[in-house]
Design an enzyme around this catalytic site. Sequence first.
Site, PDB file in Angstrom:
ATOM      1  N   THR A  64       0.852  -1.185   0.000  1.00  0.00           N
ATOM      2  CA  THR A  64       0.000   0.000   0.000  1.00  0.00           C
ATOM      3  C   THR A  64       0.892   1.242   0.000  1.00  0.00           C
ATOM      4  O   THR A  64       2.115   1.148  -0.162  1.00  0.00           O
ATOM      5  CB  THR A  64      -1.015  -0.065   1.168  1.00  0.00           C
ATOM      6  N   LYS A  68       3.707   1.470  -3.823  1.00  0.00           N
ATOM      7  CA  LYS A  68       3.208   0.721  -4.986  1.00  0.00           C
ATOM      8  C   LYS A  68       4.120   0.851  -6.211  1.00  0.00           C
ATOM      9  O   LYS A  68       4.235  -0.091  -7.001  1.00  0.00           O
ATOM     10  CB  LYS A  68       1.785   1.165  -5.337  1.00  0.00           C
ATOM     11  N   GLU A  80      -0.571  -7.745 -16.913  1.00  0.00           N
ATOM     12  CA  GLU A  80      -1.039  -6.650 -17.785  1.00  0.00           C
ATOM     13  C   GLU A  80      -1.661  -5.532 -16.964  1.00  0.00           C
ATOM     14  O   GLU A  80      -1.520  -4.359 -17.265  1.00  0.00           O
ATOM     15  CB  GLU A  80      -2.079  -7.189 -18.770  1.00  0.00           C
ATOM     16  N   GLY A 130     -10.688  12.684 -10.437  1.00  0.00           N
ATOM     17  CA  GLY A 130      -9.337  12.357  -9.998  1.00  0.00           C
ATOM     18  C   GLY A 130      -8.559  11.737 -11.147  1.00  0.00           C
ATOM     19  O   GLY A 130      -9.165  11.197 -12.093  1.00  0.00           O
ATOM     20  N   GLY A 132      -5.141  10.175 -10.444  1.00  0.00           N
ATOM     21  CA  GLY A 132      -3.925   9.664  -9.804  1.00  0.00           C
ATOM     22  C   GLY A 132      -3.673   8.213 -10.152  1.00  0.00           C
ATOM     23  O   GLY A 132      -4.265   7.647 -11.087  1.00  0.00           O
ATOM     24  N   ALA A 134      -4.537   5.439  -8.703  1.00  0.00           N
ATOM     25  CA  ALA A 134      -5.657   4.503  -8.603  1.00  0.00           C
ATOM     26  C   ALA A 134      -6.504   4.533  -9.878  1.00  0.00           C
ATOM     27  O   ALA A 134      -7.011   3.497 -10.324  1.00  0.00           O
ATOM     28  CB  ALA A 134      -6.523   4.836  -7.390  1.00  0.00           C
ATOM     29  N   ASN A 154     -10.454  16.242 -13.328  1.00  0.00           N
ATOM     30  CA  ASN A 154      -9.488  16.332 -12.220  1.00  0.00           C
ATOM     31  C   ASN A 154      -9.179  17.782 -11.906  1.00  0.00           C
ATOM     32  O   ASN A 154      -9.262  18.650 -12.774  1.00  0.00           O
ATOM     33  CB  ASN A 154      -8.190  15.612 -12.634  1.00  0.00           C
ATOM     34  N   LYS A 159      -3.550  16.474 -16.074  1.00  0.00           N
ATOM     35  CA  LYS A 159      -3.380  15.065 -15.704  1.00  0.00           C
ATOM     36  C   LYS A 159      -4.560  14.233 -16.205  1.00  0.00           C
ATOM     37  O   LYS A 159      -4.407  13.090 -16.621  1.00  0.00           O
ATOM     38  CB  LYS A 159      -3.270  14.933 -14.186  1.00  0.00           C
TER      39      LYS A 159
HETATM   40  P1  NDP Z   1      -2.855   9.933  -5.941  1.00  0.00           P
HETATM   41  O1  NDP Z   1      -2.123  10.672  -4.885  1.00  0.00           O
HETATM   42  O2  NDP Z   1      -2.107   9.270  -7.041  1.00  0.00           O
HETATM   43  O3  NDP Z   1      -3.907  10.952  -6.644  1.00  0.00           O
HETATM   44  C1  NDP Z   1      -4.672  11.819  -5.876  1.00  0.00           C
HETATM   45  C2  NDP Z   1      -5.773  12.446  -6.719  1.00  0.00           C
HETATM   46  O4  NDP Z   1      -6.595  13.228  -5.844  1.00  0.00           O
HETATM   47  C3  NDP Z   1      -5.259  13.389  -7.801  1.00  0.00           C
HETATM   48  O5  NDP Z   1      -6.138  13.326  -8.908  1.00  0.00           O
HETATM   49  C4  NDP Z   1      -5.349  14.763  -7.104  1.00  0.00           C
HETATM   50  O6  NDP Z   1      -5.543  15.834  -7.987  1.00  0.00           O
HETATM   51  C5  NDP Z   1      -6.619  14.583  -6.307  1.00  0.00           C
HETATM   52  N1  NDP Z   1      -6.680  15.477  -5.137  1.00  0.00           N
HETATM   53  C6  NDP Z   1      -5.911  15.426  -4.031  1.00  0.00           C
HETATM   54  N2  NDP Z   1      -6.273  16.392  -3.160  1.00  0.00           N
HETATM   55  C7  NDP Z   1      -7.291  17.074  -3.732  1.00  0.00           C
HETATM   56  C8  NDP Z   1      -8.094  18.170  -3.326  1.00  0.00           C
HETATM   57  N3  NDP Z   1      -7.896  18.767  -2.142  1.00  0.00           N
HETATM   58  N4  NDP Z   1      -9.060  18.596  -4.165  1.00  0.00           N
HETATM   59  C9  NDP Z   1      -9.256  17.986  -5.362  1.00  0.00           C
HETATM   60  N5  NDP Z   1      -8.533  16.930  -5.809  1.00  0.00           N
HETATM   61  C10 NDP Z   1      -7.558  16.485  -5.001  1.00  0.00           C
HETATM   62  O7  NDP Z   1      -3.787   8.897  -5.163  1.00  0.00           O
HETATM   63  P2  NDP Z   1      -4.372   7.500  -5.688  1.00  0.00           P
HETATM   64  O8  NDP Z   1      -4.900   7.694  -7.074  1.00  0.00           O
HETATM   65  O9  NDP Z   1      -3.395   6.417  -5.443  1.00  0.00           O
HETATM   66  O10 NDP Z   1      -5.585   7.257  -4.672  1.00  0.00           O
HETATM   67  C11 NDP Z   1      -6.750   8.075  -4.726  1.00  0.00           C
HETATM   68  C12 NDP Z   1      -7.605   7.765  -3.504  1.00  0.00           C
HETATM   69  O11 NDP Z   1      -8.123   6.446  -3.606  1.00  0.00           O
HETATM   70  C13 NDP Z   1      -6.793   7.826  -2.214  1.00  0.00           C
HETATM   71  O12 NDP Z   1      -7.546   8.538  -1.253  1.00  0.00           O
HETATM   72  C14 NDP Z   1      -6.614   6.387  -1.815  1.00  0.00           C
HETATM   73  O13 NDP Z   1      -6.584   6.235  -0.403  1.00  0.00           O
HETATM   74  C15 NDP Z   1      -7.878   5.741  -2.407  1.00  0.00           C
HETATM   75  N6  NDP Z   1      -7.671   4.334  -2.734  1.00  0.00           N
HETATM   76  C16 NDP Z   1      -8.496   3.410  -2.138  1.00  0.00           C
HETATM   77  C17 NDP Z   1      -8.348   2.065  -2.397  1.00  0.00           C
HETATM   78  C18 NDP Z   1      -9.257   1.091  -1.728  1.00  0.00           C
HETATM   79  O14 NDP Z   1      -8.950  -0.092  -1.721  1.00  0.00           O
HETATM   80  N7  NDP Z   1     -10.382   1.527  -1.200  1.00  0.00           N
HETATM   81  C19 NDP Z   1      -7.287   1.570  -3.305  1.00  0.00           C
HETATM   82  C20 NDP Z   1      -6.508   2.616  -3.920  1.00  0.00           C
HETATM   83  C21 NDP Z   1      -6.690   3.936  -3.615  1.00  0.00           C
HETATM   84  P3  NDP Z   1      -4.297  16.628  -8.645  1.00  0.00           P
HETATM   85  O15 NDP Z   1      -3.893  15.821  -9.830  1.00  0.00           O
HETATM   86  O16 NDP Z   1      -4.880  17.944  -8.980  1.00  0.00           O
HETATM   87  O17 NDP Z   1      -3.225  16.692  -7.598  1.00  0.00           O
END
Ligand code: NDP
Length: 270
Positions: A64, A68, A80, A130, A132, A134, A154, A159
């Site tokens: 986690t 990752k 894949e 979003g 990111g 995930a 996003n 992005k």
């Molecule tokens: P990343 O850090 O890679 O991406 C974060 C994303 O959130 C980006 O798109 C970012 O936007 C956006 N973001 C962050 N803060 C803000 C804000 N204040 N306002 C608006 N957008 C915001 O994270 P991950 O993609 O790895 O994970 C995303 C979420 O999913 C996490 O909270 C994680 O805990 C959850 N998750 C849950 C899982 C589960 O099993 N339930 C598994 C994997 C993830 P920007 O590009 O503008 O920075």
Amino acid sequence: MNLKPRYAVFGNPVAHSKSPQIHQEFAKQEGADIDYGRICADIGGFAEAAARFFAEGGQGANVTLPFKVDAYNWVDEHSERALAAGAVNTVIPLGGGRFLGDNTDGVGMVQDILKAQNVGIAGRNILIIGAGGAVRGVVPVLQDEKPAGIVIANRTPEKARELAGRFGVQTALLSELPADGFDIIINASSGGLSGELPDIAPEVFGKCLLAYDMVYGKEAEPFLRFARASGAVQTADGLGMLVGQAAFSYQLWRGFAPDIVPVIRTIKEL
Ligand code: NDP
């Protein structure tokens, strides 16, 4: 001597992880006796910690935040799904000191939506908020279910455009999302962790059957409350995704496919 098969989740921090309880529930279903621990590796120390764990007989690992990508770089082969995501959440020993990296986050979420939320994905219009890591993992798995369309929006639009281009889906600005345009709305932004709501109009939820937040617990509540107040019929946090990704990991290690529905119920009550 510990003769139980050993598994662990690597993270930092990791003390909060529910993975040990989830995997013990799966083991109960299988009638197996396993050892599943939490390993808090040093930042930058994933490779060393993982090598030690497997050298001492570990038979599988979950990974986690924030490891990752480190896990992706450490394994010898990639599924894949891991290649599409550029990230690994499951490590499977192949023998001879070689390791396969997989990413079960996307399939975990899709199984939760289909089996626990009982919402179909085929033919639906999906909005993902979003862009990111995930999202990279979930988009190709959602595409396999043949939705009518996927739009990624996003906070940082570049992005979203980059990911949309990579997967051949649409993108839109958060401020310009159409009203009533989406059947399933997935919040994949981590903004909820700092109490922030995505900057979208309530009308976007007008036709929404399911609003889903990948975050789970009380941090998901503001988004899910906003979604319900704006018209979403059904809401779910990411607990089912967490159980779902764990179930696919368990199956990869042990060849036993757990039923996620009763486990989601049990873990919610903890
Ligand atoms: P990343 O850090 O890679 O991406 C974060 C994303 O959130 C980006 O798109 C970012 O936007 C956006 N973001 C962050 N803060 C803000 C804000 N204040 N306002 C608006 N957008 C915001 O994270 P991950 O993609 O790895 O994970 C995303 C979420 O999913 C996490 O909270 C994680 O805990 C959850 N998750 C849950 C899982 C589960 O099993 N339930 C598994 C994997 C993830 P920007 O590009 O503008 O920075």
